[in-house]
Design an enzyme around this catalytic site. Sequence first.
Site, mmCIF file in Angstrom:
data_model
loop_
_atom_site.group_PDB
_atom_site.id
_atom_site.type_symbol
_atom_site.label_atom_id
_atom_site.label_comp_id
_atom_site.label_asym_id
_atom_site.label_seq_id
_atom_site.Cartn_x
_atom_site.Cartn_y
_atom_site.Cartn_z
ATOM 1 N N HIS A 40 0.843 -1.236 0.157
ATOM 2 C CA HIS A 40 0.087 0.098 0.069
ATOM 3 C C HIS A 40 0.881 1.276 -0.005
ATOM 4 O O HIS A 40 1.722 1.278 1.155
ATOM 5 C CB HIS A 40 -0.772 -0.182 1.206
ATOM 6 C CG HIS A 40 -1.664 1.031 1.391
ATOM 7 N ND1 HIS A 40 -1.747 1.955 2.387
ATOM 8 C CD2 HIS A 40 -2.927 1.401 0.644
ATOM 9 C CE1 HIS A 40 -2.859 2.907 2.336
ATOM 10 N NE2 HIS A 40 -3.544 2.522 1.228
ATOM 11 N N ARG A 41 1.160 1.948 -1.202
ATOM 12 C CA ARG A 41 1.717 3.108 -1.296
ATOM 13 C C ARG A 41 3.380 2.920 -1.276
ATOM 14 O O ARG A 41 4.047 3.485 -0.783
ATOM 15 C CB ARG A 41 1.497 4.059 -0.264
ATOM 16 C CG ARG A 41 -0.092 4.525 -0.281
ATOM 17 C CD ARG A 41 -0.391 5.670 0.946
ATOM 18 N NE ARG A 41 -2.103 5.511 1.038
ATOM 19 C CZ ARG A 41 -2.271 6.356 1.921
ATOM 20 N NH1 ARG A 41 -1.659 7.367 2.544
ATOM 21 N NH2 ARG A 41 -3.846 6.212 2.353
ATOM 22 N N HIS A 82 -1.195 10.414 -2.850
ATOM 23 C CA HIS A 82 -2.461 9.901 -2.246
ATOM 24 C C HIS A 82 -3.204 11.180 -1.894
ATOM 25 O O HIS A 82 -4.524 11.254 -2.367
ATOM 26 C CB HIS A 82 -2.238 9.065 -0.935
ATOM 27 C CG HIS A 82 -3.445 8.793 -0.169
ATOM 28 N ND1 HIS A 82 -4.126 9.689 0.893
ATOM 29 C CD2 HIS A 82 -4.591 7.974 -0.308
ATOM 30 C CE1 HIS A 82 -5.392 9.239 1.208
ATOM 31 N NE2 HIS A 82 -5.559 8.005 0.473
HETATM 32 O O1 G3P Z 1 -6.653 1.358 -2.782
HETATM 33 C C1 G3P Z 1 -6.890 0.625 -1.545
HETATM 34 C C2 G3P Z 1 -6.749 1.758 -0.664
HETATM 35 O O2 G3P Z 1 -5.615 2.160 -0.756
HETATM 36 C C3 G3P Z 1 -8.078 2.722 -0.595
HETATM 37 O O3 G3P Z 1 -7.815 3.941 0.275
HETATM 38 O O4 G3P Z 1 -7.350 6.062 0.799
HETATM 39 O O5 G3P Z 1 -5.432 4.093 1.020
HETATM 40 O O6 G3P Z 1 -6.137 5.232 -1.242
HETATM 41 P P1 G3P Z 1 -6.517 4.744 0.233
HETATM 42 CA CA CA Z 2 -5.280 3.502 -2.643
#
Ligand code: G3P
Ligand code: CA
Length: 295
Positions: A40-41, A82
């Site tokens: 995630h990121r 983000h």
């Molecule tokens: O893309 C899945 C999740 O990352 C969605 O939430 O706000 O972290 O982009 P966000």
């Molecule tokens: Ca995301």
Amino acid sequence: MKKILLLIVLLLTNGCAQPLSEPPPERKTLPENDFLIIAHRGASAYAAEHTLASYEMAIQMGADYIEIDLQMTKDGKLVAMHDRVITFNNAQQAVTDVTFDEIQLHSPEKAFERNYLDYTLPHYDDLRIVDLEEILLYFGDTVNYYIEIKSPKKYPGIEKELLKQLREHNLLDRTDIIPKVIIQSFDSQSLKDIFALEPSIPLIKLYTFEKEAHIPTEHLNELTQYASGVGVNSIAVSKEFIDLMHNKNLIVHPYTVNDAQTMRFLIDLGVNGFFTDRPDVANWVRSETNRLENN
Ligand code: G3P
Ligand code: CA
């Protein structure tokens, strides 16, 4: 006379016949038994999110995908970020109102909390915001990309530009064991636009549920026309929901799961992977699960 009449009927019926239309493209489905670790990121618990260092760390830690949140700057660059609003020069500005060069005044390192000092090595200081082009040039086809189109209505044309870059880097129409590219969005229209342009890419529809996850039947039927799966906030996921999604050939990727206990719980429920800031922990838990299953 009969023959002439028959000929006229045939000509008329042929003339009125609808041209044979192409069958609609089929959505891409993903195997349920692949368990995917989506960084995630990047490995964003250990390095500033959406930096090359964060992505690189994620791969070293065994992630299957690097997750990239994508937005478009005023000068049309696809930037990995983000937040829709950034602070620089002591002022807040929307990504869509600033150029990519201006964004460079913002340091991703500033917002980063150093919670895991063992990993935040000195050479990960002085990090920059990068655009998709730089990411694709840096990693090429050595990694897999799980790309989120953020707020697409604010960025008209973002889908076409994204597909153009993916094509230029030969990341589409491939025969890899797991797809080189997955695209996700909270915006169903954006996903449908991608599907119309490039149906070979697996698409994940994102949801945030306040209570237990539930998708109404009508919406679910529509989803199965184009989507390969759903991304859901992890606390909303239930066994019933996962089973229903699997019945519809939709995989389930909860977000964002950072502790081993929740990872094990979700694996037991039957999820097909998850988004995590800590791909090292996820990799460890996945190996542990595999070991237990094989004993
Ligand atoms: O893309 C899945 C999740 O990352 C969605 O939430 O706000 O972290 O982009 P966000
Ligand atoms: Ca995301």
